[in-house]
Each structure stands twice: as structure tokens, then as C-alpha cells.
Design a protein around this motif. Structure first.
Motif, PDB file in Angstrom:
ATOM      1  N   GLU A 127      -0.884   2.560   8.158  1.00 36.81           N
ATOM      2  CA  GLU A 127      -1.856   2.852   9.212  1.00 36.81           C
ATOM      3  C   GLU A 127      -3.123   2.007   9.041  1.00 36.81           C
ATOM      4  OE1 GLU A 127      -3.730   4.713  12.489  1.00 36.81           O
ATOM      5  OE2 GLU A 127      -1.638   4.842  11.879  1.00 36.81           O
ATOM      6  N   MET A 128      -3.492   1.778   7.800  1.00 37.21           N
ATOM      7  CA  MET A 128      -4.706   1.015   7.491  1.00 37.21           C
ATOM      8  C   MET A 128      -4.462  -0.498   7.472  1.00 37.21           C
ATOM      9  SD  MET A 128      -6.058   3.490   4.476  1.00 37.21           S
ATOM     10  CE  MET A 128      -6.206   5.253   4.768  1.00 37.21           C
ATOM     11  N   LYS A 129      -3.227  -0.879   7.800  1.00 34.91           N
ATOM     12  CA  LYS A 129      -2.835  -2.293   7.874  1.00 34.91           C
ATOM     13  C   LYS A 129      -3.070  -3.041   6.558  1.00 34.91           C
ATOM     14  CE  LYS A 129      -3.297  -2.461  12.857  1.00 34.91           C
ATOM     15  NZ  LYS A 129      -2.431  -1.363  12.984  1.00 34.91           N
ATOM     16  N   SER A 130      -2.755  -2.343   5.477  1.00 35.04           N
ATOM     17  CA  SER A 130      -2.884  -2.941   4.149  1.00 35.04           C
ATOM     18  C   SER A 130      -1.831  -4.028   3.971  1.00 35.04           C
ATOM     19  CB  SER A 130      -2.703  -1.860   3.079  1.00 35.04           C
ATOM     20  OG  SER A 130      -2.771  -2.426   1.810  1.00 35.04           O
ATOM     21  N   ILE A 146      -7.427  10.116   6.799  1.00 37.94           N
ATOM     22  CA  ILE A 146      -6.022  10.083   7.203  1.00 37.94           C
ATOM     23  C   ILE A 146      -5.901  10.757   8.570  1.00 37.94           C
ATOM     24  CG2 ILE A 146      -3.683  10.857   6.675  1.00 37.94           C
ATOM     25  CD1 ILE A 146      -4.441  10.840   3.734  1.00 37.94           C
ATOM     26  N   LYS A 147      -5.305  10.054   9.496  1.00 38.26           N
ATOM     27  CA  LYS A 147      -5.092  10.599  10.831  1.00 38.26           C
ATOM     28  C   LYS A 147      -3.855  11.503  10.831  1.00 38.26           C
ATOM     29  CE  LYS A 147      -7.078   6.549  13.056  1.00 38.26           C
ATOM     30  NZ  LYS A 147      -6.808   5.393  13.905  1.00 38.26           N
ATOM     31  N   ARG A 148      -3.811  12.383  11.806  1.00 35.28           N
ATOM     32  CA  ARG A 148      -2.722  13.359  11.910  1.00 35.28           C
ATOM     33  C   ARG A 148      -1.348  12.694  11.952  1.00 35.28           C
ATOM     34  NH1 ARG A 148      -3.355  17.443  16.665  1.00 35.28           N
ATOM     35  NH2 ARG A 148      -5.196  17.817  15.423  1.00 35.28           N
ATOM     36  N   SER A 181     -10.088  -8.690  -6.308  1.00 39.95           N
ATOM     37  CA  SER A 181     -11.060  -9.141  -5.316  1.00 39.95           C
ATOM     38  C   SER A 181     -10.564  -8.722  -3.940  1.00 39.95           C
ATOM     39  CB  SER A 181     -11.233 -10.658  -5.386  1.00 39.95           C
ATOM     40  OG  SER A 181     -10.008 -11.303  -5.121  1.00 39.95           O
ATOM     41  N   GLY A 182     -11.429  -8.796  -2.989  1.00 38.78           N
ATOM     42  CA  GLY A 182     -11.075  -8.377  -1.638  1.00 38.78           C
ATOM     43  C   GLY A 182     -11.424  -6.921  -1.431  1.00 38.78           C
ATOM     44  N   ASP A 183     -11.036  -6.427  -0.274  1.00 37.66           N
ATOM     45  CA  ASP A 183     -11.323  -5.040   0.075  1.00 37.66           C
ATOM     46  C   ASP A 183     -10.317  -4.111  -0.592  1.00 37.66           C
ATOM     47  OD1 ASP A 183     -13.433  -5.790   1.719  1.00 37.66           O
ATOM     48  OD2 ASP A 183     -12.118  -6.023   3.464  1.00 37.66           O
ATOM     49  N   LEU A 184     -10.807  -3.250  -1.471  1.00 41.86           N
ATOM     50  CA  LEU A 184      -9.972  -2.255  -2.134  1.00 41.86           C
ATOM     51  C   LEU A 184     -10.101  -0.947  -1.376  1.00 41.86           C
ATOM     52  CD1 LEU A 184     -10.952  -2.973  -5.854  1.00 41.86           C
ATOM     53  CD2 LEU A 184      -9.075  -3.969  -4.529  1.00 41.86           C
ATOM     54  N   ILE A 185      -8.963  -0.393  -0.982  1.00 44.76           N
ATOM     55  CA  ILE A 185      -8.977   0.852  -0.221  1.00 44.76           C
ATOM     56  C   ILE A 185      -7.967   1.837  -0.787  1.00 44.76           C
ATOM     57  CG2 ILE A 185      -9.734  -0.244   1.939  1.00 44.76           C
ATOM     58  CD1 ILE A 185      -6.779   0.006   2.908  1.00 44.76           C
ATOM     59  N   SER A 186      -8.139   3.072  -0.431  1.00 50.39           N
ATOM     60  CA  SER A 186      -7.168   4.124  -0.653  1.00 50.39           C
ATOM     61  C   SER A 186      -7.478   5.180   0.400  1.00 50.39           C
ATOM     62  CB  SER A 186      -7.257   4.692  -2.074  1.00 50.39           C
ATOM     63  OG  SER A 186      -6.098   5.439  -2.382  1.00 50.39           O
ATOM     64  N   SER A 187      -6.763   6.273   0.366  1.00 49.96           N
ATOM     65  CA  SER A 187      -7.015   7.340   1.335  1.00 49.96           C
ATOM     66  C   SER A 187      -7.724   8.492   0.649  1.00 49.96           C
ATOM     67  CB  SER A 187      -5.698   7.825   1.943  1.00 49.96           C
ATOM     68  OG  SER A 187      -4.927   8.488   0.949  1.00 49.96           O
TER      69      SER A 187
END
Length: 140
Positions: free
Chosen positions: A113-116, A81-83, A30-36
Motif C-alpha cells: 500500500e505504501m509502494k515500498s 494502516i488503511k482499512r 539511506s533513503g526513506d525508512l518506513i514501517s507501519s
């Protein structure tokens, strides 16, 4: 936010030793699942390697890719993804004691960077380095 490493997608979309554990986790996640967005390239590479090694057929590879796309369309947000993340990943990889491969270092830098708050992975080395980076790790 829960950051998902490519190893989890591979086990979810193909048959591997940890597939059942990943499926159980995914059903309850549950919650926000993220990847790059890096996950797309790394997942495609994993499928190609499995196909070349005879672990899966071309048809199975296409089916796994279709499932991956569906998961990313509905359940997991793939973020850019940022530089500076590439630079940070380079520094992590440069530290030989970390034992991080480039792709895993990129995942870790992206998660930071994504504050995971949590890194979900099958990789113990990535998990150990995640903890050092103040990101909790869940090894399935």
C-alpha cells in the motif's frame, strides 16, 4: 522507500543472533525508512514475550522500548494502516501455501500500500512472499 519489518527492530533494540548484522545495515541505510504503526504493537509484544521467557529483564525491556521510540522519532516514519490493508492481509493469510502469519501478512500488505520498493526483514517466509508481491526483499 525501504519498509522495515518488526523483526529488524527487535534485533536492533535487543541482543539477538542477528543484532550485529542489523546494526551494520542500519548504520549504512539511506533513503526513506518506513514501517507501519502496527510495528508498535508487534514490537511491544516481542518485548513482553522476551520478558516472560526470561530472555530480558523488565529494565532491558524498558530500555529497548526507549531505543525503539528514538529510532521511530528520528529515522523511521511509522505510517498509518488503511482499512483495505487489513482485508488484503487477511487474504494473504488465508492462502495456506504462503505460510504467512497474520502480523507478517499485515506488514506485507502495508508495504504494498505504501509502494515500498524493498522489505528489510529477518524472516525468510516474509521475504519470499515479498518477492512474489514484487517487493524486493533484503534478509539480514
Amino acid at each position: 522507500m525501504l519498509y522495515i519489518d518488526t523483526s529488524v527492530f527487535v534485533a536492533l533494540c535487543t541482543r539477538e543472533a542477528k543484532s550485529k548484522a542489523v546494526e551494520v545495515w542500519y548504520e549504512k541505510a539511506s533513503g526513506d525508512l518506513i514501517s507501519s504503526v502496527w510495528t508498535c504493537t508487534e514490537f511491544a509484544s516481542a518485548l513482553a514475550i522476551k520478558e516472560r521467557n526470561g530472555q530480558i529483564t523488565s529494565k532491558q525491556s524498558r530500555s529497548a522500548w526507549t531505543l525503539f521510540e528514538k529510532i521511530c522519532s528520528y529515522d523511521v516514519e511509522l505510517l498509518p494502516i488503511k482499512r483495505n490493508v487489513f482485508y488484503s492481509a487477511g487474504l494473504l493469510t488465508l492462502d495456506a501455501k504462503s505460510n504467512l502469519r497474520a502480523g507478517d501478512a499485515l506488514h506485507l500488505s502495508a508495504a504494498k500500500e505504501m509502494k515500498s520498493k524493498l522489505m528489510v526483514t529477518l524472516d525468510k517466509v516474509l521475504a519470499k512472499n515479498s518477492e512474489k508481491a514484487m517487493i524486493k526483499a533484503l534478509v539480514l
